[in-house]
Design a protein around this motif. Structure first.
Motif, PDB file in Angstrom:
ATOM      1  N   ILE A 286       0.501 -26.636   7.666  1.00 12.87           N
ATOM      2  CA  ILE A 286      -1.037 -26.996   6.961  1.00 12.87           C
ATOM      3  C   ILE A 286      -0.631 -25.649   5.817  1.00 12.87           C
ATOM      4  CG2 ILE A 286      -3.448 -26.993   7.551  1.00 12.87           C
ATOM      5  CD1 ILE A 286      -3.576 -26.358   9.927  1.00 12.87           C
ATOM      6  N   MET A 287      -1.735 -26.939   4.907  1.00 10.24           N
ATOM      7  CA  MET A 287      -1.382 -26.487   3.576  1.00 10.24           C
ATOM      8  C   MET A 287      -2.234 -25.076   3.760  1.00 10.24           C
ATOM      9  SD  MET A 287       0.091 -28.156   1.206  1.00 10.24           S
ATOM     10  CE  MET A 287      -0.381 -27.805  -0.145  1.00 10.24           C
ATOM     11  N   GLN A 288      -1.548 -24.143   3.206  1.00  7.76           N
ATOM     12  CA  GLN A 288      -2.050 -23.037   2.759  1.00  7.76           C
ATOM     13  C   GLN A 288      -2.860 -22.576   1.687  1.00  7.76           C
ATOM     14  OE1 GLN A 288       0.864 -23.744   1.541  1.00  7.76           O
ATOM     15  NE2 GLN A 288       1.402 -22.794  -0.596  1.00  7.76           N
ATOM     16  N   PRO A 289      -3.972 -22.261   2.147  1.00 10.96           N
ATOM     17  CA  PRO A 289      -5.490 -21.445   1.300  1.00 10.96           C
ATOM     18  C   PRO A 289      -5.176 -20.670  -0.024  1.00 10.96           C
ATOM     19  CG  PRO A 289      -4.889 -20.164   3.025  1.00 10.96           C
ATOM     20  CD  PRO A 289      -3.804 -20.818   3.234  1.00 10.96           C
ATOM     21  N   ASP A 290      -5.879 -20.592  -0.556  1.00  8.55           N
ATOM     22  CA  ASP A 290      -5.753 -20.876  -2.187  1.00  8.55           C
ATOM     23  C   ASP A 290      -4.945 -18.499  -1.908  1.00  8.55           C
ATOM     24  OD1 ASP A 290      -5.458 -19.396  -5.175  1.00  8.55           O
ATOM     25  OD2 ASP A 290      -7.878 -19.620  -4.903  1.00  8.55           O
ATOM     26  N   PRO A 291      -4.130 -18.807  -2.750  1.00 12.99           N
ATOM     27  CA  PRO A 291      -3.130 -17.285  -2.848  1.00 12.99           C
ATOM     28  C   PRO A 291      -3.755 -16.345  -3.387  1.00 12.99           C
ATOM     29  CG  PRO A 291      -1.406 -19.708  -3.516  1.00 12.99           C
ATOM     30  CD  PRO A 291      -3.196 -19.794  -3.938  1.00 12.99           C
ATOM     31  N   GLN A 292      -4.697 -17.031  -3.740  1.00  2.00           N
ATOM     32  CA  GLN A 292      -5.634 -15.794  -4.607  1.00  2.00           C
ATOM     33  C   GLN A 292      -6.896 -14.631  -3.857  1.00  2.00           C
ATOM     34  OE1 GLN A 292      -5.455 -14.703  -7.954  1.00  2.00           O
ATOM     35  NE2 GLN A 292      -4.174 -16.673  -8.354  1.00  2.00           N
ATOM     36  N   ASN A 293      -6.906 -15.281  -2.811  1.00  2.00           N
ATOM     37  CA  ASN A 293      -7.816 -14.729  -1.568  1.00  2.00           C
ATOM     38  C   ASN A 293      -7.367 -13.832  -0.759  1.00  2.00           C
ATOM     39  OD1 ASN A 293     -10.045 -16.931  -2.330  1.00  2.00           O
ATOM     40  ND2 ASN A 293      -9.364 -18.186  -1.193  1.00  2.00           N
ATOM     41  N   VAL A 294      -5.454 -13.916  -1.213  1.00  2.00           N
ATOM     42  CA  VAL A 294      -4.706 -13.081   0.181  1.00  2.00           C
ATOM     43  C   VAL A 294      -5.062 -11.078  -0.494  1.00  2.00           C
ATOM     44  CG1 VAL A 294      -2.919 -11.943   1.356  1.00  2.00           C
ATOM     45  CG2 VAL A 294      -3.049 -14.832   0.615  1.00  2.00           C
ATOM     46  N   VAL A 295      -5.759 -10.508  -0.300  1.00  2.00           N
ATOM     47  CA  VAL A 295      -5.878  -9.091  -0.668  1.00  2.00           C
ATOM     48  C   VAL A 295      -4.282  -8.617  -0.793  1.00  2.00           C
ATOM     49  CG1 VAL A 295      -8.438  -8.862   0.235  1.00  2.00           C
ATOM     50  CG2 VAL A 295      -6.121  -8.445   1.706  1.00  2.00           C
ATOM     51  N   THR A 296      -4.029  -7.646  -1.553  1.00  2.00           N
ATOM     52  CA  THR A 296      -2.950  -6.913  -1.577  1.00  2.00           C
ATOM     53  C   THR A 296      -2.299  -5.804  -0.691  1.00  2.00           C
ATOM     54  OG1 THR A 296      -3.326  -6.263  -3.201  1.00  2.00           O
ATOM     55  CG2 THR A 296      -2.048  -4.673  -3.028  1.00  2.00           C
ATOM     56  N   LYS A 297      -3.594  -5.380   0.775  1.00  3.27           N
ATOM     57  CA  LYS A 297      -3.195  -4.711   2.098  1.00  3.27           C
ATOM     58  C   LYS A 297      -2.477  -5.793   2.723  1.00  3.27           C
ATOM     59  CE  LYS A 297      -5.952  -3.849   4.760  1.00  3.27           C
ATOM     60  NZ  LYS A 297      -7.785  -3.384   5.483  1.00  3.27           N
ATOM     61  N   ASP A 298      -2.862  -7.022   3.112  1.00  2.00           N
ATOM     62  CA  ASP A 298      -2.070  -7.917   3.962  1.00  2.00           C
ATOM     63  C   ASP A 298      -0.520  -7.797   2.435  1.00  2.00           C
ATOM     64  OD1 ASP A 298      -4.266  -8.437   5.212  1.00  2.00           O
ATOM     65  OD2 ASP A 298      -5.205  -9.658   4.229  1.00  2.00           O
ATOM     66  N   ILE A 299      -0.459  -7.823   2.032  1.00  2.00           N
ATOM     67  CA  ILE A 299       0.840  -9.109   1.092  1.00  2.00           C
ATOM     68  C   ILE A 299       1.682  -7.749   2.058  1.00  2.00           C
ATOM     69  CG2 ILE A 299       1.627  -8.654  -1.038  1.00  2.00           C
ATOM     70  CD1 ILE A 299      -0.639 -10.609  -2.341  1.00  2.00           C
ATOM     71  N   VAL A 300       0.897  -6.361   1.385  1.00  2.00           N
ATOM     72  CA  VAL A 300       1.869  -4.702   1.868  1.00  2.00           C
ATOM     73  C   VAL A 300       2.363  -5.828   3.001  1.00  2.00           C
ATOM     74  CG1 VAL A 300       1.836  -2.481   1.882  1.00  2.00           C
ATOM     75  CG2 VAL A 300       1.137  -3.621   0.036  1.00  2.00           C
ATOM     76  N   ARG A 301       1.783  -5.701   4.375  1.00  2.00           N
ATOM     77  CA  ARG A 301       1.909  -5.251   5.795  1.00  2.00           C
ATOM     78  C   ARG A 301       2.928  -6.869   5.527  1.00  2.00           C
ATOM     79  NH1 ARG A 301      -0.860  -8.342   9.591  1.00  2.00           N
ATOM     80  NH2 ARG A 301      -1.255  -6.580  12.507  1.00  2.00           N
ATOM     81  N   ALA A 302       2.614  -7.794   5.058  1.00  2.00           N
ATOM     82  CA  ALA A 302       3.565  -9.078   5.819  1.00  2.00           C
ATOM     83  C   ALA A 302       5.142  -9.203   5.609  1.00  2.00           C
ATOM     84  CB  ALA A 302       2.600 -10.112   5.154  1.00  2.00           C
ATOM     85  N   TRP A 303       5.273  -8.474   4.186  1.00  2.13           N
ATOM     86  CA  TRP A 303       6.418  -7.850   3.999  1.00  2.13           C
ATOM     87  C   TRP A 303       6.728  -7.124   4.295  1.00  2.13           C
ATOM     88  CZ3 TRP A 303       9.445 -11.494   1.570  1.00  2.13           C
ATOM     89  CH2 TRP A 303       8.500 -12.717   0.732  1.00  2.13           C
ATOM     90  N   THR A 304       6.141  -5.864   4.850  1.00  5.66           N
ATOM     91  CA  THR A 304       6.769  -4.717   5.070  1.00  5.66           C
ATOM     92  C   THR A 304       7.520  -4.906   6.498  1.00  5.66           C
ATOM     93  OG1 THR A 304       4.803  -3.496   5.367  1.00  5.66           O
ATOM     94  CG2 THR A 304       6.155  -2.861   6.873  1.00  5.66           C
ATOM     95  N   PRO A 305       7.701  -5.949   7.469  1.00  8.17           N
ATOM     96  CA  PRO A 305       9.422  -6.431   8.292  1.00  8.17           C
ATOM     97  C   PRO A 305       9.622  -6.526   7.570  1.00  8.17           C
ATOM     98  CG  PRO A 305       7.842  -7.094   9.207  1.00  8.17           C
ATOM     99  CD  PRO A 305       6.628  -7.218   8.184  1.00  8.17           C
ATOM    100  N   TRP A 306      10.767  -7.355   6.290  1.00  9.29           N
ATOM    101  CA  TRP A 306      11.401  -7.592   5.893  1.00  9.29           C
ATOM    102  C   TRP A 306      12.433  -6.867   5.174  1.00  9.29           C
ATOM    103  CZ3 TRP A 306      12.873 -11.628   7.761  1.00  9.29           C
ATOM    104  CH2 TRP A 306      12.786 -12.404   8.308  1.00  9.29           C
ATOM    105  N   VAL A 307      11.093  -6.025   4.662  1.00 11.58           N
ATOM    106  CA  VAL A 307      11.767  -4.542   3.888  1.00 11.58           C
ATOM    107  C   VAL A 307      12.148  -3.713   4.667  1.00 11.58           C
ATOM    108  CG1 VAL A 307      10.886  -2.492   2.217  1.00 11.58           C
ATOM    109  CG2 VAL A 307       9.913  -4.976   1.467  1.00 11.58           C
ATOM    110  N   ILE A 308      11.531  -3.264   5.732  1.00 15.74           N
ATOM    111  CA  ILE A 308      12.331  -2.766   6.515  1.00 15.74           C
ATOM    112  C   ILE A 308      13.570  -3.031   7.309  1.00 15.74           C
ATOM    113  CG2 ILE A 308      12.530  -1.929   8.750  1.00 15.74           C
ATOM    114  CD1 ILE A 308       9.532  -1.683   8.322  1.00 15.74           C
ATOM    115  N   LEU A 309      13.676  -5.429   7.270  1.00 22.21           N
ATOM    116  CA  LEU A 309      15.441  -5.143   7.621  1.00 22.21           C
ATOM    117  C   LEU A 309      16.309  -5.274   6.383  1.00 22.21           C
ATOM    118  CD1 LEU A 309      16.650  -7.158   9.264  1.00 22.21           C
ATOM    119  CD2 LEU A 309      15.477  -8.981   7.885  1.00 22.21           C
ATOM    120  N   THR A 310      16.043  -4.923   5.254  1.00 28.78           N
ATOM    121  CA  THR A 310      16.993  -4.825   3.919  1.00 28.78           C
ATOM    122  C   THR A 310      17.426  -4.242   4.422  1.00 28.78           C
ATOM    123  OG1 THR A 310      15.483  -6.625   2.616  1.00 28.78           O
ATOM    124  CG2 THR A 310      16.779  -5.163   1.329  1.00 28.78           C
TER     125      THR A 310
END
Length: 555
Positions: A286-310
């Motif tokens: 499904i098409m994603q909602p407006d990216p501007q609605n995503v708060v910084t805290k959620d972005i950090v949490r979403a990328w955390t697993p991939w940063v740890i993996l790297t």
């Protein structure tokens, strides 16, 4: 004392017939997948059975050695390769179940709203970083999974990830293919690194344009040429400089970081005039909602697993760390009925002398369970799981679900590696290699294609270098071509075979939950693989005869 079995590369005393029968397992495997649409795990088993029959009845390989090489290859398929796939899909599933991939999708769409630029940034640049740090299918699995979450169709996600994962392969896993090539040829590692670093940058520059052309056509590619140019130029220039003036170890790491930074800086000042739209079908997200609605805290949490993996992948790839972990526990097992009981013959191996007698083939299964890349990925997944809110019980449940999900992929990888090992120890691989080597003045071109064949068969540029590195140097001397040039060409040509090897295709289909469609993926990438390999072969031919060789080699 057990009998040492010498390989015979023309068992039928007819080079053409021997070559045809040596190629039979590969023809059965690829034909089953691409023509008859047989499930790939069954096709791999059929190919393995044919390889066993050829080894037994054509090459007269001892039954015990055939059985041992089958088990050895299957075990290697499960560990370390299957171990990487299982744990990487586990981490991916943890993020999907928490909805974090949706946030990543929105964040990436904000940085690079055009899907063509997303492919360059993720499949090419990010993929190169993971190739440089880990290799073994890791970049294809990660980038294909991200692309499909961005709304790409499964076929496009798999195919584009495979095409993009070519430029960094020769220097993957902290330079492992070049290190192995130096070991089997005796050529200085810095000379090999420099030569490969003078062959591949041209194609590293081309690949971003090529992958977008495959995705969106020529006009679609022209619309985003600044992104392709910046990504390819920064990667190629860094690849050349590091490989020529430092060595093979950190080429991909530095080149990928340079490419990522260059793309992100470009996107601050430039965006395509018209955003290209992905085609949608029932498998699309499904098409994603407006990216501007995503708060910084959620972005950090979403990328955390991939940063740890790297961080874990990078740490596990550092030789000092790997050696320390191996000192804790890394048992090795000599494979009975196979270890030092098979002997390569000339011209694959040098003519034995009193000083250098004929060397037998080792068969040692290394269970480096702590230092294995898959273990680093598992630890990263567990730590990431705690970081994003999972309990131990929940993670165990998802892990067993993941194991069930990838069961056919593990069977396929085990059967494919078993096929490759039977082919290697029986000498059938060398029969195919010698057929390509008998091409006279055209040898630089076909020798490069031999590297492509090696990776297409084994799934590994390292394995191809070990397999054909010595043959390349021997044949090069016989045809008055530089051994440094042709040993390097084996690795450079091999990177284009990474698109079509069954192991990479299975990893891609598993990561995108599209298992069973491997034939479609193979047909999607086959032309691109052959065409790019032929271009590498043409360039090596020019190096051998047109471009003054003294300008191409490190003194």
């Amino acid at each position: 004392m057990e009998f040492v079995w010498p390989q015979n590369y023309d068992p039928l005393n007819n080079a053409l017939l021997s070559t045809v029968l040596a190629s039979l397992p590969i023809l059965v495997l690829l034909g089953s997948i691409a023509i008859f649409h047989i499930r790939i795990h069954l096709a791999a088993v059929f190919g393995l059975l044919v390889a066993i029959a050829v080894a037994l009845f054509v090459y007269n390989m001892p039954t015990t050695a055939v059985a041992a090489s089958t088990l050895y290859g299957g075990a290697y398929g499960l560990f370390p390769i299957g171990w990487i796939v299982l744990n990487l899909i586990f981490l991916y599933q943890l993020t999907v179940d928490k909805g974090l991939f949706t946030i990543i999708r929105m964040h990436l769409s904000n940085i690079a709203p055009d899907p063509r630029v997303q492919v360059i940034l993720i499949a090419y640049a990010f993929g190169a970083f993971f190739e440089g740090a880990a290799g073994f299918g890791t970049p294809v699995a990660i980038t294909a999974a991200i692309l499909i979450q961005l709304g790409f169709r499964p076929l496009a996600a798999c195919g584009l990830a495979l095409i993009a994962n070519t430029a960094p392969v020769a220097f993957g896993a902290l330079g492992t293919p070049i290190i192995a090539l130096s070991a089997v040829t005796g050529i200085d590692i810095l000379k090999l690194s420099a030569m490969v670093g003078r062959q591949l940058p041209i194609f590293s520059f081309i690949v971003p344009f090529w992958v977008i052309w495959a995705m969106a056509g020529f006009r679609g590619m022209i619309s985003v040429w600044p992104a392709a140019f910046v990504a390819g130029f920064s990667f190629a220039l860094t690849q050349f400089l590091v490989s020529n003036y430092h060595g093979p170890w950190l080429v991909d790491i530095f080149a990928s970081i340079a490419s990522i930074i260059s793309i992100i800086v470009l996107l601050k000042f430039w965006q395509p005039k018209k955003i290209w739209q992905l085609e949608k079908d029932e498998n699309s997200l499904i098409m994603q909602p407006d990216p501007q609605n995503v708060v910084t805290k959620d972005i950090v949490r979403a990328w955390t697993p991939w940063v740890i993996l790297t961080l874990f992948i990078f740490a596990w790839g550092i030789p000092t760390v790997k050696n320390h972990l191996n000192s804790i526990s890394a048992p090795q097992y000599e494979v009975s009925y196979l270890h030092n009981l098979v002997k390569r013959s000339p011209p694959i191996a040098p003519i034995p002398t009193l000083e250098k007698p004929a060397k037998t083939e080792e068969a040692i299964f290394k269970l480096n369970w702590i230092s294995a890349t898959g273990t680093g990925i598992l630890l990263a997944a567990i730590l990431a799981g705690f970081a994003i809110g999972y309990s131990i019980k929940e993670m165990l449940k998802i892990y067993f679900q993941t194991l069930w999900r990838v069961r056919f992929s593990l069977i396929t990888i085990a059967a494919m590696l078993a096929l490759g090992y039977v082919t290697k120890y029986s000498g059938a691989d060398a029969t195919l290699g010698l057929a390509l080597a008998k091409t006279g003045v055209l040898y630089p071109f076909f020798g490069t294609m031999l590297g492509w064949l090696g990776v297409a068969l084994t799934g590994s540029d390292t394995a191809s270098n070990v397999l054909f590195g010595s043959l390349q140097t021997i044949t090069a001397k016989q045809t008055d071509v530089s051994p440094i040039l042709m040993a390097s060409a084996n690795s450079s040509g091999g990177v284009m075979g990474k698109m079509v090897d069954a192991q990479s295709i299975v990893v891609a289909s598993t990561a995108t939950n599209w298992y069973g469609h491997e034939g479609k993926i193979l047909r999607y990438v086959f032309f691109h693989s052959i065409a790019l390999a032929a271009l590498v072969g043409l360039f090596v031919f020019l190096q051998a005869y047109v471009i003054p060789f003294s300008n191409m080699v490190v003194k």
